[in-house]
Design an enzyme around this catalytic site. Sequence first.
Site, mmCIF file in Angstrom:
data_model
loop_
_atom_site.group_PDB
_atom_site.id
_atom_site.type_symbol
_atom_site.label_atom_id
_atom_site.label_comp_id
_atom_site.label_asym_id
_atom_site.label_seq_id
_atom_site.Cartn_x
_atom_site.Cartn_y
_atom_site.Cartn_z
ATOM 1 N N MET A 30 14.134 -32.068 -3.028
ATOM 2 C CA MET A 30 15.444 -32.308 -3.648
ATOM 3 C C MET A 30 15.713 -33.817 -3.673
ATOM 4 S SD MET A 30 17.828 -29.081 -2.725
ATOM 5 C CE MET A 30 18.311 -29.569 -1.103
ATOM 6 N N GLY A 31 14.635 -34.605 -3.594
ATOM 7 C CA GLY A 31 14.792 -36.061 -3.651
ATOM 8 C C GLY A 31 15.300 -36.632 -2.349
ATOM 9 N N LEU A 33 13.983 -39.051 -0.764
ATOM 10 C CA LEU A 33 12.717 -38.907 -0.039
ATOM 11 C C LEU A 33 12.643 -39.797 1.191
ATOM 12 C CD1 LEU A 33 10.321 -38.783 -3.115
ATOM 13 C CD2 LEU A 33 11.441 -36.880 -1.934
ATOM 14 N N ALA A 35 9.971 -40.324 5.073
ATOM 15 C CA ALA A 35 8.582 -40.225 5.551
ATOM 16 C C ALA A 35 8.125 -38.772 5.724
ATOM 17 C CB ALA A 35 8.443 -40.993 6.859
ATOM 18 N N HIS A 37 8.824 -36.234 3.660
ATOM 19 C CA HIS A 37 8.306 -35.822 2.344
ATOM 20 C C HIS A 37 6.956 -36.498 2.082
ATOM 21 C CE1 HIS A 37 12.774 -35.442 1.504
ATOM 22 N NE2 HIS A 37 12.330 -34.258 1.175
ATOM 23 N N GLN A 61 21.246 -23.020 -4.062
ATOM 24 C CA GLN A 61 21.018 -22.876 -2.619
ATOM 25 C C GLN A 61 22.117 -23.518 -1.771
ATOM 26 O OE1 GLN A 61 17.192 -25.225 -2.899
ATOM 27 N NE2 GLN A 61 17.761 -25.860 -0.842
ATOM 28 N N GLU A 148 7.823 -28.197 8.448
ATOM 29 C CA GLU A 148 8.247 -27.251 9.496
ATOM 30 C C GLU A 148 9.648 -27.529 10.020
ATOM 31 O OE1 GLU A 148 4.997 -27.401 12.281
ATOM 32 O OE2 GLU A 148 4.015 -25.681 11.307
ATOM 33 N N LYS A 149 10.260 -28.622 9.565
ATOM 34 C CA LYS A 149 11.647 -28.845 9.995
ATOM 35 C C LYS A 149 12.535 -27.717 9.473
ATOM 36 C CE LYS A 149 14.790 -31.825 8.464
ATOM 37 N NZ LYS A 149 16.041 -31.056 8.360
ATOM 38 N N SER A 186 16.931 -35.863 4.668
ATOM 39 C CA SER A 186 17.673 -36.599 3.634
ATOM 40 C C SER A 186 19.128 -36.740 4.072
ATOM 41 C CB SER A 186 17.609 -35.845 2.307
ATOM 42 O OG SER A 186 16.266 -35.633 1.967
HETATM 43 O O1 PAF Z 1 13.444 -28.068 1.385
HETATM 44 C C1 PAF Z 1 13.960 -28.453 0.322
HETATM 45 O O2 PAF Z 1 14.098 -29.648 0.050
HETATM 46 C C2 PAF Z 1 14.453 -27.415 -0.683
HETATM 47 O O3 PAF Z 1 14.997 -26.320 -0.041
HETATM 48 C C3 PAF Z 1 13.372 -26.980 -1.693
HETATM 49 C C4 PAF Z 1 12.219 -26.285 -1.013
HETATM 50 C C5 PAF Z 1 12.865 -28.194 -2.447
HETATM 51 C C6 PAF Z 1 13.992 -26.015 -2.711
HETATM 52 O O4 PAF Z 1 15.055 -26.596 -3.413
#
Ligand code: PAF
Length: 282
Positions: A30-31, A33, A35, A37, A61, A148-149, A186
Amino acid sequence: MDLIHTVSKLQEAISALRTSGKTVGFVPTMGALHAGHLSLVKQCLIDNDICVVSIFVNPTQFNNKEDLVKYPRNLERDSRYLTQAGVSIIFAPSEEEVYPEPDTRQFDFGQIDKVMEGKHRPGHFNGVAQVVSRLFDIVKPDKAYFGEKDFQQLAIIRAMVKQLALHVEIVAMPIVRENSGLAMSSRNERLTAEQKEIAINISKALFQSKIWVGDYSVQDLVKKVVETINSFDGLDVEYFEVVDGYSLQSIADWSEANYVVGCIAVYCGEVRLIDDIVYIKA
Ligand code: PAF
């Protein structure tokens, strides 16, 4: 690096690569970003010929509208990080591209989404399953990478892949932490410098609790962790559960499972942080 905004352009680019026999790895994000990611991206680049990263803040979500509005967004910075990391395709679609029609699917994950995050964020995992299945359908990756977080999210995604019989391998990567121990997220961007100092006490308490396993009952360990964290001004534990790492159901005794994980959600001011720790893995 290609920054692509539409499904048709993305599929064009991927199919061109596929015809030359290349394998496709995928990191959905979800951007905002960090370390954590980038560790997924790094592994994805090692395992596959090309790495596709999606950046999409998925509205379905978020059960809390304010959280959706305040979710950090910075496509320019994210694109720079991903280009430096060697990513070939960034997919940053609009909501209309991902959901040309409203997604009304309701998933049934049995007990695994009834606890912890699922209990406190109703509808959250249904939204995650909607977007991840949709993105898998668009990208059709050979492998996809998750941290895994978001321990429960990983279990939900594995369950979804099984239910929908998708041909994608799910790769789990360990939590990446700041030097202080704070799990990368994030949402950390929303913490003030002072809150960040306080938030360190979450992982500190979790690490400390590892030495109590066995000596303390599960209930006493839970109580001690919650009391320790709540003793800091500005921290408020929403839940802390010691669970079977496969079924995600709470355990009452250490001997009940051979994979035991402690999962926690804590409010640091208005910012909701999650973390987890593996106590036993046989
Ligand atoms: O973990 C996330 O950032 C989000 O839940 C995901 C897996 C990208 C889905 O929107």
